[in-house]
Design an enzyme around this catalytic site. Structure first.
Site, PDB file in Angstrom:
ATOM      1  N   LYS A 218      21.865 -40.659  30.459  1.00  0.00           N
ATOM      2  CA  LYS A 218      22.617 -39.567  31.088  1.00  0.00           C
ATOM      3  C   LYS A 218      21.649 -38.420  31.375  1.00  0.00           C
ATOM      4  O   LYS A 218      20.892 -37.995  30.498  1.00  0.00           O
ATOM      5  CB  LYS A 218      23.723 -39.122  30.124  1.00  0.00           C
ATOM      6  CG  LYS A 218      24.938 -38.527  30.799  1.00  0.00           C
ATOM      7  CD  LYS A 218      26.029 -38.344  29.743  1.00  0.00           C
ATOM      8  CE  LYS A 218      27.249 -37.672  30.294  1.00  0.00           C
ATOM      9  NZ  LYS A 218      28.190 -37.309  29.222  1.00  0.00           N
TER      10      LYS A 218
HETATM   11  O1  G3P Z   1      30.810 -35.729  28.213  1.00  0.00           O
HETATM   12  C1  G3P Z   1      31.017 -34.867  29.250  1.00  0.00           C
HETATM   13  C2  G3P Z   1      32.388 -34.242  29.309  1.00  0.00           C
HETATM   14  O2  G3P Z   1      33.387 -35.202  29.232  1.00  0.00           O
HETATM   15  C3  G3P Z   1      32.583 -33.034  28.449  1.00  0.00           C
HETATM   16  O3  G3P Z   1      33.915 -32.625  28.372  1.00  0.00           O
HETATM   17  O4  G3P Z   1      35.678 -31.331  27.269  1.00  0.00           O
HETATM   18  O5  G3P Z   1      33.278 -30.671  26.927  1.00  0.00           O
HETATM   19  O6  G3P Z   1      34.415 -30.271  29.116  1.00  0.00           O
HETATM   20  P1  G3P Z   1      34.332 -31.137  27.891  1.00  0.00           P
END
Ligand code: G3P
Length: 216
Positions: A83
């Site tokens: 990633k």
């Molecule tokens: O892994 C990336 C993403 O899904 C992060 O989500 O909830 O931290 O905005 P969030």
């Protein structure tokens, strides 16, 4: 549509995988930091459990470092997807890693042009963050619609991975739009199991059955 778990927590993954609904896992530095321990050992353990794509994120910010770290992450297990954040260096590193045959998930996508550039350099996945767009009163799922429309017009093999998911309706909308993957915290998957009519219906079925058995 594939469902990934968005977590670095091995116990959550071990609990969900036997249900047969988890196609992969995504992690990020914040999620891995919460777990403590050796991140690479955790990624290896996750790969062993999931047997599907597992995104592990680089923390280098210059392309040379991203490529080096990406190669190291990819060497952990064949299921690892590297990633990489969407930056100029990230795009350059993605091109190099993708040309070597490494699958790259380009993350922190907040616009259709970012997704297009990532697809052009051979990203295996783009990760648009719908929840974080919603959080600032932008249309997260509108971005998914745009990317689906753009990718449909070209022979890109890049998969659209809906990330930053906040609730079951993001899953429903992602599936309706034809996104390839939705990555969700396990709490969101758990919420998909809940329906009061299912609970009431089952209770009634079992009560009727018990009554009939008692009358025999
Ligand atoms: O892994 C990336 C993403 O899904 C992060 O989500 O909830 O931290 O905005 P969030």
């Amino acid at each position: 549509m594939k469902l990934f778990l968005d977590t670095g927590n091995l116990k959550e993954i071990q609990a969900m995988v036997p249900l047969g609904i988890v196609d992969g896992v995504t992690t990020n530095p914040s999620l891995m930091a919460k777990e403590g321990g050796d991140p690479r050992a955790i990624i290896k353990a996750i790969c062993d459990v999931v047997q599907g794509p597992v995104s592990a994120e680089v923390v280098a910010t210059e392309w040379e470092g991203m490529v080096k770290e990406g190669r190291e992450l990819a060497a952990i297990d064949p299921h690892v997807v590297v990633k990489v954040p969407f930056t100029r260096d990230g795009v350059r590193a993605t091109k190099i890693l993708a040309d070597e045959g490494t699958r790259v998930n380009v993350t922190l996508i907040f616009s259709a042009t970012q997704a297009l550039l990532a697809a052009k350099v051979g990203a295996a996945y783009v990760s648009p963050f719908v929840g974080r767009l919603d959080d600032i009163a932008s249309d997260g799922m509108g971005l998914i619609r745009e990317i689906v429309e753009i990718f449909d017009g070209y022979p890109f093999t890049t998969e659209i991975l809906v990330a930053s998911v906040r609730g079951p309706m993001h899953i429903v909308e992602a599936a309706r739009m034809g996104a390839d993957v939705c990555t969700c915290p396990s709490s969101v998957i758990e919420a998909c199991f809940k329906h009061p009519l299912t609970d009431i219906g089952l209770e009634k079925f079992l009560a009727d059955w018990a009554k009939a058995q008692a009358g025999k």
